[in-house]
Design a protein around this motif. Sequence first.
Motif, PDB file in Angstrom:
ATOM      1  N   ALA A 111     -16.562 -29.355 -52.319  1.00 46.12           N
ATOM      2  CA  ALA A 111     -17.440 -28.261 -51.945  1.00 46.12           C
ATOM      3  C   ALA A 111     -18.474 -28.768 -50.943  1.00 46.12           C
ATOM      4  O   ALA A 111     -18.782 -29.956 -50.887  1.00 46.12           O
ATOM      5  CB  ALA A 111     -18.127 -27.672 -53.173  1.00 46.12           C
ATOM      6  N   ILE A 112     -18.989 -27.825 -50.179  1.00 45.20           N
ATOM      7  CA  ILE A 112     -19.929 -28.152 -49.112  1.00 45.20           C
ATOM      8  C   ILE A 112     -21.310 -28.471 -49.659  1.00 45.20           C
ATOM      9  O   ILE A 112     -21.976 -29.415 -49.205  1.00 45.20           O
ATOM     10  CB  ILE A 112     -19.984 -26.978 -48.111  1.00 45.20           C
ATOM     11  CG1 ILE A 112     -18.612 -26.785 -47.457  1.00 45.20           C
ATOM     12  CG2 ILE A 112     -21.062 -27.200 -47.043  1.00 45.20           C
ATOM     13  CD1 ILE A 112     -18.421 -25.428 -46.801  1.00 45.20           C
ATOM     14  N   ASP A 113     -21.771 -27.698 -50.647  1.00 43.50           N
ATOM     15  CA  ASP A 113     -23.132 -27.890 -51.153  1.00 43.50           C
ATOM     16  C   ASP A 113     -23.415 -29.329 -51.607  1.00 43.50           C
ATOM     17  O   ASP A 113     -24.452 -29.890 -51.236  1.00 43.50           O
ATOM     18  CB  ASP A 113     -23.421 -26.913 -52.308  1.00 43.50           C
ATOM     19  CG  ASP A 113     -23.689 -25.487 -51.836  1.00 43.50           C
ATOM     20  OD1 ASP A 113     -24.099 -25.299 -50.672  1.00 43.50           O
ATOM     21  OD2 ASP A 113     -23.519 -24.558 -52.649  1.00 43.50           O
ATOM     22  N   PRO A 114     -22.545 -29.967 -52.400  1.00 43.35           N
ATOM     23  CA  PRO A 114     -22.858 -31.340 -52.829  1.00 43.35           C
ATOM     24  C   PRO A 114     -23.013 -32.319 -51.660  1.00 43.35           C
ATOM     25  O   PRO A 114     -23.883 -33.195 -51.697  1.00 43.35           O
ATOM     26  CB  PRO A 114     -21.677 -31.726 -53.725  1.00 43.35           C
ATOM     27  CG  PRO A 114     -21.135 -30.422 -54.223  1.00 43.35           C
ATOM     28  CD  PRO A 114     -21.328 -29.462 -53.075  1.00 43.35           C
ATOM     29  N   LEU A 115     -22.161 -32.187 -50.625  1.00 46.74           N
ATOM     30  CA  LEU A 115     -22.297 -33.069 -49.462  1.00 46.74           C
ATOM     31  C   LEU A 115     -23.626 -32.823 -48.768  1.00 46.74           C
ATOM     32  O   LEU A 115     -24.381 -33.765 -48.494  1.00 46.74           O
ATOM     33  CB  LEU A 115     -21.146 -32.853 -48.478  1.00 46.74           C
ATOM     34  CG  LEU A 115     -21.314 -33.578 -47.133  1.00 46.74           C
ATOM     35  CD1 LEU A 115     -21.404 -35.091 -47.313  1.00 46.74           C
ATOM     36  CD2 LEU A 115     -20.192 -33.211 -46.170  1.00 46.74           C
TER      37      LEU A 115
END
Length: 194
Positions: A111-115
């Motif tokens: 997912a994008i949010d954790p990165l």
Amino acid sequence: MSASALARHFDAIVIGASAGGVAALRDVLGALPADLPVPVLIVIHLPRDRPSSISEVLDGDCALPVREAIDKQPLLPGTVTFAPPDYHLLVEDRDTLALSVDEPVLFSRPAIDPLFESAADTFGERLLAVLLTGASSDGSQGVAAVREHGGTAWIQQPADAVAPLMPASALAHAGADAVLTLDALCQRLAEFHP
């Protein structure tokens, strides 16, 4: 901000994409200069149950080496690194990447949010985050974290995106430092020299 000033201002670039993202990333990676002095980290939503060839598919479009992340690998300038299927890609510190099997975010892992959130924690105002086309609201929390830490967020103009939900959601939730067509975004990145 001029291109050379941009290159001096950022220590890392993170990019997120989902539906329509392969074509958008082909353009973005093709625009990156061969002497880009910072690491580029990318999450594109991938099926979790099979290997991905995304890094091989896009390697020929980019002047920089393109690879899939390995847990605890060094964070290398001038290298494009993709999250592998079924792992979140995280910035552990300024020198190291990590992979995580934490719960999916909005049904996605990677997912994008954790990165974006881990990169914001590490790089603060020295981070550039780019959010492209997609059909979920993943990335909205990440863009908010980037901006809260003083980083810069460029978002693809929703009307220009194959799937406008992701950029529109992030804009509504967190705003942006620039809202750009894909062509304009690529033009800015192409000028990104040391």
